[in-house]
Write a protein that holds these residues in place. Structure first.
Motif, PDB file in Angstrom:
ATOM      1  N   ALA A   1      54.282  -3.870  71.569  1.00  0.00           N
ATOM      2  CA  ALA A   1      53.770  -2.500  71.584  1.00  0.00           C
ATOM      3  C   ALA A   1      54.009  -1.807  70.254  1.00  0.00           C
ATOM      4  N   ARG A   2      55.167  -2.042  69.656  1.00  0.00           N
ATOM      5  CA  ARG A   2      55.483  -1.405  68.379  1.00  0.00           C
ATOM      6  C   ARG A   2      54.600  -1.952  67.255  1.00  0.00           C
ATOM      7  N   ARG A   3      54.284  -3.238  67.328  1.00  0.00           N
ATOM      8  CA  ARG A   3      53.537  -3.852  66.234  1.00  0.00           C
ATOM      9  C   ARG A   3      52.024  -3.684  66.369  1.00  0.00           C
ATOM     10  N   PHE A   4      51.504  -3.827  67.591  1.00  0.00           N
ATOM     11  CA  PHE A   4      50.052  -3.822  67.774  1.00  0.00           C
ATOM     12  C   PHE A   4      49.536  -2.617  68.561  1.00  0.00           C
ATOM     13  N   GLY A   5      50.438  -1.898  69.232  1.00  0.00           N
ATOM     14  CA  GLY A   5      50.028  -0.779  70.063  1.00  0.00           C
ATOM     15  C   GLY A   5      49.830  -1.210  71.507  1.00  0.00           C
ATOM     16  N   PRO A   6      50.180  -0.351  72.473  1.00  0.00           N
ATOM     17  CA  PRO A   6      50.084  -0.720  73.890  1.00  0.00           C
ATOM     18  C   PRO A   6      48.670  -1.113  74.318  1.00  0.00           C
ATOM     19  N   ARG A   7      47.638  -0.427  73.812  1.00  0.00           N
ATOM     20  CA  ARG A   7      46.266  -0.729  74.226  1.00  0.00           C
ATOM     21  C   ARG A   7      45.870  -2.157  73.863  1.00  0.00           C
TER      22      ARG A   7
ATOM     23  N   ALA B   1      57.109   1.234  77.045  1.00  0.00           N
ATOM     24  CA  ALA B   1      57.645   1.576  75.729  1.00  0.00           C
ATOM     25  C   ALA B   1      56.768   2.614  75.039  1.00  0.00           C
ATOM     26  N   GLY B   2      55.442   2.473  75.166  1.00  0.00           N
ATOM     27  CA  GLY B   2      54.543   3.433  74.542  1.00  0.00           C
ATOM     28  C   GLY B   2      54.671   4.821  75.130  1.00  0.00           C
ATOM     29  N   ALA B   3      54.789   4.899  76.466  1.00  0.00           N
ATOM     30  CA  ALA B   3      54.924   6.203  77.120  1.00  0.00           C
ATOM     31  C   ALA B   3      56.250   6.867  76.757  1.00  0.00           C
ATOM     32  N   ALA B   4      57.312   6.055  76.658  1.00  0.00           N
ATOM     33  CA  ALA B   4      58.628   6.602  76.346  1.00  0.00           C
ATOM     34  C   ALA B   4      58.656   7.251  74.969  1.00  0.00           C
ATOM     35  N   THR B   5      57.844   6.732  74.050  1.00  0.00           N
ATOM     36  CA  THR B   5      57.827   7.297  72.698  1.00  0.00           C
ATOM     37  C   THR B   5      56.750   8.365  72.536  1.00  0.00           C
ATOM     38  N   ALA B   6      55.873   8.510  73.536  1.00  0.00           N
ATOM     39  CA  ALA B   6      54.791   9.493  73.429  1.00  0.00           C
ATOM     40  C   ALA B   6      55.180  10.855  73.987  1.00  0.00           C
TER      41      ALA B   6
END
Length: 464
Positions: free
Chosen positions: A331-337, A384-389
């Motif tokens: 998720a950090r490298r490529f993005g959750p989508r 992980a994406g939601a936690a940082t958004a």
């Protein structure tokens, strides 16, 4: 200095080790059901849809307990609440170990479901008694052992069931939980409670529990057939009423178990919808594969016993465990989508191929590995994406909302898979026809493919 403001006592390696072994025993107890579902259905004389309730009863309790476990630990002390939850889990395990029928076994599973709250409570304890760096190591140990326990349960369910009986699958891990809880009680110092002006949302807990259980019981009874339309309508009204009541309570509660206002944020709404779709597909696979392994080899199945099923499922369990650590990095490298799109394509393609090609055990094993890894990477990336958004203060609310969504999705998927098999069962033998499995795998693949549509729609919304 009063106890409320005194520095908590430090804990040593024995206490951390005891927490880890407790997590190992809990993971074992949680996972013995999956490979043994076909055996339990035969022993209890129930359909796959009814058998799915055995695993789902635990998940439902977990979905309800997870959001409030941390609040209970803060309010009354992590150690005190952990010991209380383990007493409930032990009671459930012992009840399941002597269960004479499905209703008693379901009650035991419901009680065992509070084990899901043990992990956040363990995190609270180590964070209170250790430095930040030491806490990260200790939390990693506990999570790794809980995951390892899942693999142990998958492997030992068969040998225990065949060497003793299926009751032993519940009895032995429960005994280990009881002993380890006593050790934790002895080694872990008490942690002071934290005063809070907000209460526990007990009405929300009751309404969510009732809505989930009513929905799953209703799905089983409807697919079993023979119910008058009036009864089916009444069941639907009950489910809608309970779910609506829960939403109303959560919107008005001062301290809701799940803050639904968080769904107003596009990032959270998208993450919840995608997590739900992914886990519904994953839940269907979790139910369908053991059933197909267990079908008699004189037809289209493999005649696998519980031990064989456990061995067949083990690679998938390992892939799922690895995926949890890979998802955050991806998720950090490529993005959750991007992670979700790749995982969805892999899952949908695998399941659609499996619908037409399932003549060898390795095909099912490979499908389990691919789908478990893809689902784990996708849901972890979304988490992980939601936690940082969201704002830092909302991280706990956001993650708990996604965890609940994840549990509900898996439970619903398993129940749908059981319903498909029950609807396609031979009236004389009760054995699902091969076409039922084809329908189940194809449906799971199409459900997974819905993620692509969700990603596309939400991307357009963001651009607009």
């Amino acid at each position: 200095m009063s106890e409320a403001v005194a520095s908590p006592a430090r804990i040593g390696r024995p206490a951390i080790g005891a927490l880890g072994i407790l997590a190992l025993a809990l993971g074992t107890l949680q996972s013995v059901v999956e490979p043994a579902l076909p055996l339990l259905q035969r022993e209890l004389g129930v359909s796959p849809a009814e058998g799915a309730l055995v695993a789902n009863a635990l998940l439902v309790t977990g979905a309800v307990v997870t959001p409030v476990a941390g609040k209970l630990g803060d309010r009354y002390g992590g150690k005190r609440v952990l010991v209380l939850l383990m007493a409930v889990v032990s009671a459930g395990g012992l009840l399941a170990s002597v269960a004479p029928n499905l209703p008693v076994l379901l009650l035991g599973q419901v009680l065992q479901g509070v084990m899901v709250g043990a992990l956040p409570l363990s995190f609270i304890l180590v964070r209170k008694h250790l430095s930040a760096g030491e806490s990260q190591v200790a939390i990693g140990v506990v999570v790794a052992l809980f995951t390892g326990g899942g693999m142990v349960g998958t492997l030992v369910a068969g040998p225990i069931a065949e060497g003793m009986s299926w009751h032993g699958m519940f009895a032995l891990p429960t005994i280990a939980i009881i002993v380890t809880t006593l050790v934790v009680t002895r080694l872990m110092p008490h942690d002071p409670p934290v005063r809070s002006d907000t209460g526990i949302d007990w009405p929300g807990v009751v309404l969510l529990s009732g809505a989930l259980l009513a929905f799953m019981l209703g799905l089983v009874t409807v697919t079993s057939g023979g119910l008058p339309p009036l009864v089916v309508g009444a069941l639907a009204v009950v489910v809608v009423a309970l779910a609506t009541g829960w939403v109303v309570v959560e919107r008005r509660a001062a301290s809701p178990m799940v803050d639904l206002r968080m769904l107003a944020k596009p990032a959270m709404w998208n993450a919840c919808v995608l997590t739900f779709v992914i886990t519904v597909s994953s839940g269907m696979v979790i139910l369908l594969l053991p059933q197909l392994f267990a079908v008699s080899a004189d037809g289209y199945g493999f005649g696998a016993d519980t031990t064989d099923i456990g061995l067949f499922l083990l690679p998938g369990a390992i892939a799922g465990a690895v995926s949890d650590s890979v998802g955050g990095v991806a998720a950090r490298r490529f993005g959750p989508r991007a992670v979700v799109v790749v995982g969805t394509v892999a899952t949908a393609a695998t399941l659609l191929v499996l619908a037409s090609l399932h003549t060898a055990a390795w095909q099912l094993v490979l499908a389990k590995v691919v789908t478990a890894f893809a689902a784990g990477v996708g849901t972890t990336a979304l988490l992980a994406g939601a936690a940082t958004a969201v704002e830092t203060r909302d991280t706990g609310i956001a993650t708990s909302l996604l965890v609940v969504t994840r549990v509900i999705g898996v439970a619903l998927g398993a129940q749908i898979g059981g319903a498909v098999l029950a609807a396609g069962a031979d009236p004389t033998t009760g054995r699902p026809a091969e076409a039922a499995f084809v329908t189940g795998f194809a449906t799971a693949g199409l459900v997974a493919a819905l993620s692509l549509l969700v990603v596309r729609v939400t991307k357009k919304g963001v651009q607009a």
